[in-house]
Scaffold this motif. Structure first.
Motif, PDB file in Angstrom:
ATOM      1  N   ALA A  42       0.794  -1.224   0.000  1.00  0.00           N
ATOM      2  CA  ALA A  42       0.000   0.000   0.000  1.00  0.00           C
ATOM      3  C   ALA A  42       0.823   1.269   0.000  1.00  0.00           C
ATOM      4  O   ALA A  42       0.410   2.267  -0.601  1.00  0.00           O
ATOM      5  CB  ALA A  42      -0.936   0.004   1.222  1.00  0.00           C
ATOM      6  N   VAL A  43       1.985   1.281   0.668  1.00  0.00           N
ATOM      7  CA  VAL A  43       2.747   2.524   0.782  1.00  0.00           C
ATOM      8  C   VAL A  43       4.239   2.230   0.681  1.00  0.00           C
ATOM      9  O   VAL A  43       4.742   1.295   1.301  1.00  0.00           O
ATOM     10  CB  VAL A  43       2.433   3.244   2.112  1.00  0.00           C
ATOM     11  N   ALA A  44       4.924   3.017  -0.148  1.00  0.00           N
ATOM     12  CA  ALA A  44       6.377   2.895  -0.297  1.00  0.00           C
ATOM     13  C   ALA A  44       7.039   3.894   0.635  1.00  0.00           C
ATOM     14  O   ALA A  44       6.764   5.092   0.583  1.00  0.00           O
ATOM     15  CB  ALA A  44       6.791   3.153  -1.744  1.00  0.00           C
ATOM     16  N   ILE A  45       7.920   3.389   1.493  1.00  0.00           N
ATOM     17  CA  ILE A  45       8.678   4.220   2.425  1.00  0.00           C
ATOM     18  C   ILE A  45      10.153   4.096   2.054  1.00  0.00           C
ATOM     19  O   ILE A  45      10.671   2.990   1.916  1.00  0.00           O
ATOM     20  CB  ILE A  45       8.458   3.777   3.878  1.00  0.00           C
ATOM     21  N   CYS A 128       6.786  12.320   7.821  1.00  0.00           N
ATOM     22  CA  CYS A 128       5.543  12.929   8.300  1.00  0.00           C
ATOM     23  C   CYS A 128       4.374  11.947   8.188  1.00  0.00           C
ATOM     24  O   CYS A 128       3.506  11.893   9.066  1.00  0.00           O
ATOM     25  CB  CYS A 128       5.236  14.198   7.513  1.00  0.00           C
ATOM     26  N   PHE A 129       4.351  11.172   7.109  1.00  0.00           N
ATOM     27  CA  PHE A 129       3.280  10.192   6.941  1.00  0.00           C
ATOM     28  C   PHE A 129       3.318   9.154   8.058  1.00  0.00           C
ATOM     29  O   PHE A 129       2.279   8.822   8.651  1.00  0.00           O
ATOM     30  CB  PHE A 129       3.398   9.513   5.580  1.00  0.00           C
ATOM     31  N   LEU A 130       4.511   8.623   8.358  1.00  0.00           N
ATOM     32  CA  LEU A 130       4.617   7.601   9.397  1.00  0.00           C
ATOM     33  C   LEU A 130       4.239   8.150  10.767  1.00  0.00           C
ATOM     34  O   LEU A 130       3.528   7.488  11.537  1.00  0.00           O
ATOM     35  CB  LEU A 130       6.038   7.039   9.426  1.00  0.00           C
ATOM     36  N   LEU A 131       4.702   9.339  11.093  1.00  0.00           N
ATOM     37  CA  LEU A 131       4.373   9.930  12.384  1.00  0.00           C
ATOM     38  C   LEU A 131       2.876  10.207  12.495  1.00  0.00           C
ATOM     39  O   LEU A 131       2.259   9.944  13.537  1.00  0.00           O
ATOM     40  CB  LEU A 131       5.174  11.204  12.600  1.00  0.00           C
ATOM     41  N   GLN A 132       2.275  10.717  11.426  1.00  0.00           N
ATOM     42  CA  GLN A 132       0.842  10.981  11.455  1.00  0.00           C
ATOM     43  C   GLN A 132       0.053   9.677  11.498  1.00  0.00           C
ATOM     44  O   GLN A 132      -1.008   9.609  12.136  1.00  0.00           O
ATOM     45  CB  GLN A 132       0.424  11.798  10.233  1.00  0.00           C
ATOM     46  N   PHE A 133       0.561   8.626  10.862  1.00  0.00           N
ATOM     47  CA  PHE A 133      -0.115   7.333  10.913  1.00  0.00           C
ATOM     48  C   PHE A 133      -0.118   6.792  12.344  1.00  0.00           C
ATOM     49  O   PHE A 133      -1.118   6.209  12.802  1.00  0.00           O
ATOM     50  CB  PHE A 133       0.572   6.348   9.971  1.00  0.00           C
ATOM     51  N   MET A 134       0.987   6.986  13.074  1.00  0.00           N
ATOM     52  CA  MET A 134       1.036   6.574  14.476  1.00  0.00           C
ATOM     53  C   MET A 134       0.008   7.352  15.294  1.00  0.00           C
ATOM     54  O   MET A 134      -0.697   6.774  16.134  1.00  0.00           O
ATOM     55  CB  MET A 134       2.437   6.808  15.045  1.00  0.00           C
ATOM     56  N   VAL A 135      -0.074   8.655  15.057  1.00  0.00           N
ATOM     57  CA  VAL A 135      -1.046   9.487  15.775  1.00  0.00           C
ATOM     58  C   VAL A 135      -2.466   9.038  15.453  1.00  0.00           C
ATOM     59  O   VAL A 135      -3.334   8.964  16.341  1.00  0.00           O
ATOM     60  CB  VAL A 135      -0.848  10.966  15.413  1.00  0.00           C
ATOM     61  N   VAL A 168       4.889  -0.828   6.996  1.00  0.00           N
ATOM     62  CA  VAL A 168       5.826   0.001   7.753  1.00  0.00           C
ATOM     63  C   VAL A 168       6.826  -0.836   8.534  1.00  0.00           C
ATOM     64  O   VAL A 168       7.785  -0.290   9.091  1.00  0.00           O
ATOM     65  CB  VAL A 168       5.080   0.957   8.713  1.00  0.00           C
ATOM     66  N   MET A 169       6.634  -2.178   8.588  1.00  0.00           N
ATOM     67  CA  MET A 169       7.572  -3.058   9.273  1.00  0.00           C
ATOM     68  C   MET A 169       8.382  -3.917   8.298  1.00  0.00           C
ATOM     69  O   MET A 169       8.975  -4.918   8.692  1.00  0.00           O
ATOM     70  CB  MET A 169       6.830  -3.970  10.264  1.00  0.00           C
ATOM     71  N   LEU A 170       8.417  -3.537   7.030  1.00  0.00           N
ATOM     72  CA  LEU A 170       9.241  -4.249   6.058  1.00  0.00           C
ATOM     73  C   LEU A 170      10.663  -3.702   6.100  1.00  0.00           C
ATOM     74  O   LEU A 170      10.874  -2.491   6.190  1.00  0.00           O
ATOM     75  CB  LEU A 170       8.675  -4.092   4.648  1.00  0.00           C
ATOM     76  N   PHE A 171      11.640  -4.587   5.999  1.00  0.00           N
ATOM     77  CA  PHE A 171      13.039  -4.181   6.126  1.00  0.00           C
ATOM     78  C   PHE A 171      13.460  -3.230   5.017  1.00  0.00           C
ATOM     79  O   PHE A 171      14.208  -2.281   5.237  1.00  0.00           O
ATOM     80  CB  PHE A 171      13.927  -5.426   6.128  1.00  0.00           C
ATOM     81  N   GLU A 172      12.977  -3.454   3.796  1.00  0.00           N
ATOM     82  CA  GLU A 172      13.338  -2.591   2.677  1.00  0.00           C
ATOM     83  C   GLU A 172      12.516  -1.308   2.659  1.00  0.00           C
ATOM     84  O   GLU A 172      12.744  -0.439   1.819  1.00  0.00           O
ATOM     85  CB  GLU A 172      13.130  -3.331   1.345  1.00  0.00           C
ATOM     86  N   ASN A 173      11.566  -1.181   3.560  1.00  0.00           N
ATOM     87  CA  ASN A 173      10.620  -0.070   3.539  1.00  0.00           C
ATOM     88  C   ASN A 173      10.824   0.835   4.752  1.00  0.00           C
ATOM     89  O   ASN A 173       9.863   1.239   5.399  1.00  0.00           O
ATOM     90  CB  ASN A 173       9.187  -0.619   3.543  1.00  0.00           C
ATOM     91  N   GLN A 174      12.093   1.154   5.054  1.00  0.00           N
ATOM     92  CA  GLN A 174      12.423   1.938   6.242  1.00  0.00           C
ATOM     93  C   GLN A 174      13.125   3.240   5.866  1.00  0.00           C
ATOM     94  O   GLN A 174      13.726   3.349   4.792  1.00  0.00           O
ATOM     95  CB  GLN A 174      13.335   1.125   7.169  1.00  0.00           C
TER      96      GLN A 174
END
Length: 438
Positions: A42-45, A128-135, A168-174
């Motif tokens: 769903a999302v590329a990080i 910003c996306f990851l932090l807002q997703f946590m919120v 968000v927990m994929l090793f290549e997606n950090q």
């Protein structure tokens, strides 16, 4: 602001391609295809999956608008302009680039990115996306309507929450943790600990919350004192518990082969560990009337499904990236390898299910195939060797008792039937004797 491109010798490469860090992991396992383990849905990080092809590219591009919305919300809450945030991230972009090593996608930014601004913009949007997703996942007011959340109100987000949480927990997606640090200096109150607790519930049967456990809380707060390399690294640290050994030497042991059913025949009880940490594997002698005849092998209980299997493999990939640079490494890899040794047949999987160690959404055969597929590609550490050193010592010290217990275990039905027949015959004999006396 110019960004240097020379590699600092002090910067560790902490985000690699899975193919480079764990040979064989990209083979097709029986339970899932390659995409389920490595590529985001769903999302590329970060840079590695930024330019996917075909349907994957279309799917991942849908989340880019949500990233812009997350950035706008971050600017509003932090009272910062977009340009100020860009300069903040630009100041750490060079170090962040080195965390990825010399990957071709990072080099693409080097060749086409004057001043490193495109690379910094990517880090800013993803951070910003990851932090807002946590919120959004851990709101201060859980009863607040989703429509009021700038991220959850978007269809591409609230319809793909599970996929985003997986990605968000994929090793290549950090992205490097230093990006989070730079952003959280401008916005306080991001519930990182609560988010990790929520993610960890996926491994627990019944969703037992361990957030009230003092030891678990210590693990949650550890990133304030010992900086992780990225979000997956922090999640991994939380799931394995604290290190217990200091030596980096690997002991030499003879060939090991012990299944769950064989342990039961030997008098070794399999139990689910209380801490739920993958690193807390122990083999000990149980004191039964001070004889110490029985043993006990304790393993963390785990829920196994497509999501948790994916996370286990990615944590193992992260361990392979770390290598033997840290004492007591390869905790998740050791856990997978121990379970793989315990299961050779479907009956072994059923034994682990019965003991509450594995709660698998897969079939017995699918569970067996997952562990048997994964284990040959993994390295193991001291936790693995400590467990089976204990099993070997138990075998050597209790060989006579093991022979007796194995006979009783294998033939308890027959022995029970014989004893029942003897009881019946004894009753008949007493009746006949009583009649004759009368």
């Amino acid at each position: 602001m110019s960004v240097g491109r020379s590699r600092s010798s002090a910067t560790a490469i902490t985000i690699q391609r899975v193919e480079a860090s764990l040979l064989g992991i990209t083979g097709r396992p029986p339970c899932a295809g390659l995409d389920v383990l490595v590529a985001p849905l769903a999302v590329a990080i970060g840079p590695y999956h930024r330019h996917a092809y075909g349907r994957a590219r279309f799917r991942l591009q849908l989340m880019e608008e949500a990233k812009d919305a997350a950035l706008e919300e971050f600017c509003r809450v932090s009272n910062q302009t977009r340009e100020a945030l860009q300069e903040k991230i630009l100041s750490v972009a060079a170090s962040a680039r080195e965390c990825h090593g010399g990957d071709r996608m990072v080099n693409f930014y080097d060749d086409h990115d004057e001043g490193g601004r495109k690379f910094a913009e990517m880090l800013l949007l993803d951070g910003c996306f990851l932090l807002q997703f946590m919120v959004s996942m851990c709101p201060d007011n859980p009863k607040a309507p989703a429509e009021a959340d700038p991220l959850m109100s978007r269809a591409e987000v609230h319809t793909c929450i599970d996929a985003i949480a997986r990605d968000v927990m994929l090793f290549e997606n950090q992205i490097p943790w230093l990006v989070f640090e730079a952003l959280m200096e401008l916005r306080s109150g991001v519930p990182v600990d609560r988010f990790l607790t929520l993610m960890a519930l996926a491994f627990q049967a019944g969703n037992d919350d361990d957030s009230t456990d003092p030891k678990a809380q210590h693990d949650h707060d550890d990133h304030h004192h010992n900086k992780p390399p990225h979000l997956l690294g922090l999640f991994h640290r939380r799931q394995i518990g604290t290190a217990r050994t200091q030596s980096l030497r690997v002991p030499k042991l003879s060939s090991l082969s012990t299944t769950a059913v064989e342990l039961a025949e030997m008098g070794v009880k399999l139990t689910a560990g209380r801490t739920k940490k993958f690193g807390d594997m122990t083999m000990a002698k149980r004191q039964w009337r001070s004889l110490g005849l029985f043993g006990e092998l304790s393993l963390a209980p785990v829920v196994l499904n497509d999501l948790t299997a994916c996370w286990l493999i990615n944590m193992a990939a992260y361990e392979a990236c770390l290598g033997a640079t840290q004492a007591d490494n390869f905790a998740v890899s050791s856990y997978i390898s121990v379970v793989a040794l315990l299961v050779n047949r479907e009956e072994d999987v059923q034994e682990l299910r019965g003991k509450g160690i594995i709660n698998s959404a897969m079939s017995d055969m699918g569970t067996l195939e997952f562990f048997k597929w994964a284990a040959p590609h993994l390295r193991v550490g001291h936790r693995y060797y400590e467990v089976f050193r204990g099993v070997q010592e138990y075998r050597q010290e209790r060989w006579a008792w093991i022979a007796v217990h194995r006979f009783l275990y294998r033939n308890y039905k027959t022995i029970g039937a014989v004893l029942s027949i003897i009881g019946v015959l004894a009753g008949l004999f007493k009746t006949i004797l009583s009649l004759r006396q009368h």
